[in-house]
Design a protein around this motif. Structure first.
Motif, PDB file in Angstrom:
ATOM      1  N   GLN A  88       0.874  -1.095   0.062  1.00 61.99           N
ATOM      2  CA  GLN A  88       0.113   0.032  -0.007  1.00 61.99           C
ATOM      3  C   GLN A  88       0.726   1.111  -0.012  1.00 61.99           C
ATOM      4  N   VAL A  89       0.351   2.418  -0.388  1.00 63.50           N
ATOM      5  CA  VAL A  89       0.892   3.595  -0.282  1.00 63.50           C
ATOM      6  C   VAL A  89      -0.104   4.568   0.406  1.00 63.50           C
ATOM      7  N   ASN A  90       0.456   5.612   1.239  1.00 66.75           N
ATOM      8  CA  ASN A  90      -0.400   6.894   1.666  1.00 66.75           C
ATOM      9  C   ASN A  90      -0.319   7.941   0.448  1.00 66.75           C
ATOM     10  N   ILE A  91      -1.648   8.264   0.187  1.00 70.78           N
ATOM     11  CA  ILE A  91      -1.724   9.355  -0.940  1.00 70.78           C
ATOM     12  C   ILE A  91      -2.354  10.577   0.092  1.00 70.78           C
ATOM     13  N   MET A  92      -1.386  11.526  -0.052  1.00 64.63           N
ATOM     14  CA  MET A  92      -1.639  12.788   0.876  1.00 64.63           C
ATOM     15  C   MET A  92      -2.414  13.840  -0.430  1.00 64.63           C
ATOM     16  N   LYS A  93      -3.685  14.224   0.516  1.00 66.44           N
ATOM     17  CA  LYS A  93      -4.539  15.299  -0.312  1.00 66.44           C
ATOM     18  C   LYS A  93      -4.862  16.231   0.786  1.00 66.44           C
ATOM     19  N   THR A  94      -5.224  17.498   0.116  1.00 65.76           N
ATOM     20  CA  THR A  94      -5.939  18.613   0.962  1.00 65.76           C
ATOM     21  C   THR A  94      -7.074  18.949   1.066  1.00 65.76           C
ATOM     22  N   ASN A  95      -7.955  18.567   2.308  1.00 69.42           N
ATOM     23  CA  ASN A  95      -9.402  18.696   2.203  1.00 69.42           C
ATOM     24  C   ASN A  95      -9.844  20.053   2.140  1.00 69.42           C
TER      25      ASN A  95
ATOM     26  N   LYS B  67     -11.077  21.951   4.402  1.00 68.01           N
ATOM     27  CA  LYS B  67     -10.480  22.903   5.344  1.00 68.01           C
ATOM     28  C   LYS B  67      -9.353  23.251   5.387  1.00 68.01           C
ATOM     29  N   GLY B  68      -8.500  22.552   4.266  1.00 67.31           N
ATOM     30  CA  GLY B  68      -7.172  22.884   4.401  1.00 67.31           C
ATOM     31  C   GLY B  68      -6.147  21.907   5.061  1.00 67.31           C
ATOM     32  N   GLU B  69      -6.820  20.579   5.351  1.00 66.51           N
ATOM     33  CA  GLU B  69      -6.038  19.773   6.209  1.00 66.51           C
ATOM     34  C   GLU B  69      -5.308  18.817   5.476  1.00 66.51           C
TER      35      GLU B  69
END
Length: 461
Positions: free
Chosen positions: A347-354, A356-358
């Motif tokens: 698996q890999v962790n995909i980072m996104k911004t929601n 709320k800017g988190e």
């Protein structure tokens, strides 16, 4: 005159005929569609090797001389073909009167048969011929003919040696003259007239106009000065093989690290490791093999067709047509993480911004095709250029860049195509050898032969 009424024509077609026509049209369309498709072929992975070799015909150089008779008369030999004779050892006698020849003829008539040992010798020579003959080695027929003739002529010589004392008593010592060998060496009764050939005299013409070996033995009376046998001294000999410029350069480069090379003699499939060196002479290129053994094995050969093995690579053999390339992303190993219900790092962790800017992480499954000390090559439909990956603690991030290409094949062990990465070791036009250790395929895997006819995850049956 009254007008005639027009008759209306009605076509009647029952339901059965209609269904039959529909089926015929469907079958024709299916057949045409099938014929237009590329046929799928499957290959089973096998263990094999690729041999990088250079084939060529070389000329033999050795220390040899023709020995001539110093007395006219009928020659009778005391030794057999290929025998080792010491210096001053008796090789032949000269029948000066013809009386000994007449005596031997009478003895042969009394014998009127061939011994079991003599039969076995001839049968063995025919067996060797049968096993070694090919259309490309037609000269073996003449060699075998000469060999059998030599064996038959040797019967008379053996009989002479066995009855030497009786002959001396019957006709006296002056009836025949004994001839001794001037040096120690191997005795051969075949000659091609090239006994004085030296390295400096080798040219292209020698390989174009090949002279055959001729038997020096005869039942006719010989004059003074006629060659009666060939004497080969020592065990050292050379095989000088012409090569092209490209092969010369390859051998020359190899010579810097290794002075020995494996040679296979096509005449009898004999394999040996020998010393070699490269030579440029008169605008021609040669490789010279140097031997200190086996001289008796090829005593009556002047030319030998051989293969020089430069390298031999072992592994899994697959057709070159099965190769396919796949686009993947190269990422650091540390960005592979465990799945929720799995201990495997797939698996890999995909980072996104929601909104709320988190910064939030979502996991995506990936196929890992290849890895090295620091990186892995992965694929997932969820990954695109610019995707940001993160370690679980979010301390490090990695942004996907341009895709990389890896080479592989489609295996179909389960009825659908699965891409498996391979590591190429050696390749020629038709086949390639891949590493059994560092590739995703195994022995006896079933792979698509014509990879351009299918896609990944395609069901084939």
């Amino acid at each position: 005159m009254a007008k005639q009424k027009k008759k209306s024509v009605h076509l009647h077609m029952n339901l059965g005929t209609l269904i039959f026509l529909i089926i015929v049209i469907y079958l024709m369309a299916y057949i045409l569609s099938y014929l237009g498709k590329s046929k799928l072929a499957i290959y089973e992975v096998s263990a094999s090797d690729i041999v990088d070799s250079i084939d060529g015909t070389g000329v033999i150089l050795r220390k040899e001389t023709l020995v001539h008779t110093e007395q006219s008369g009928y020659i009778n030999y005391y030794v057999q073909e290929g025998s080792m004779i010491r210096q001053n050892g008796t090789v032949y006698t000269v029948d000066t009167t013809g009386k000994v020849r007449k005596y031997l003829k009478q003895m042969l008539e009394k014998k009127n048969s061939v011994s079991q040992d003599e039969k076995e010798q001839v049968v063995e020579k025919l067996k060797v011929f049968s096993e070694g003959y090919t259309d490309n080695n037609f000269s073996l027929l003449y060699e075998t003919q000469n060999d059998i003739s030599s064996t038959l002529l040797a019967y008379t010589d053996t009989m002479l040696a066995q009855n030497k004392e009786e002959l001396a008593q019957k006709y006296g010592q002056s009836a025949y003259i004994t001839a001794a060998s001037p040096k120690e060496g191997l005795v051969s009764f075949l000659s091609d007239g090239m006994e004085k050939l030296e390295q400096e005299k080798v040219s292209k013409n020698i390989f174009v106009n090949k002279v055959k070996m001729k038997d020096l033995r005869t039942d006719k009376k010989q004059k003074v000065g006629k060659p009666v046998y060939r004497l080969v001294e020592g065990q050292d000999w050379q095989l000088m093989i012409p090569v092209n410029k490209n092969d010369y350069d390859r051998l020359k480069k190899r010579e810097e690290d290794r002075q020995t090379i494996q040679v296979t003699f096509h005449k009898d499939n004999f394999v040996a490791a020998v010393q070699y060196h490269c030579l440029k002479q008169n605008d021609s290129y040669y490789v010279i093999l140097s031997f200190d053994n086996y001289i008796q094995r090829y005593l009556n050969q002047r030319y030998l067709y051989v293969s020089l093995t430069l390298s031999e690579t072992k592994g899994l053999k697959i057709p070159s047509s099965s190769l396919v390339k796949k686009e993947v992303y190269k990422i650091p190993k540390s960005f592979l993480v465990n799945g929720g219900n799995s201990s495997k790092k797939e698996q890999v962790n995909i980072m996104k911004t929601n909104k709320k800017g988190e910064k939030v992480l979502t996991q995506a499954a990936v196929n890992v095709y290849k890895s090295d000390e620091d990186y892995v090559y992965v694929y997932s439909a969820n990954l695109t250029k610019g995707t940001v990956l993160s370690e679980t603690n979010k301390e490090k991030i990695y942004t996907l860049k341009n895709k990389s290409q890896i080479q592989g094949v489609y295996i179909v062990n389960r009825g659908y195509t699965v891409f498996k990465q391979i590591e190429m070791v050696e390749r020629n036009e038709d086949y390639c050898i891949v590493s059994a250790k560092n590739s995703g395929i195994e022995l006896y895997d079933r792979i698509i032969l014509n990879s351009d006819t299918v896609k990944e995850d395609q069901v084939i049956y």
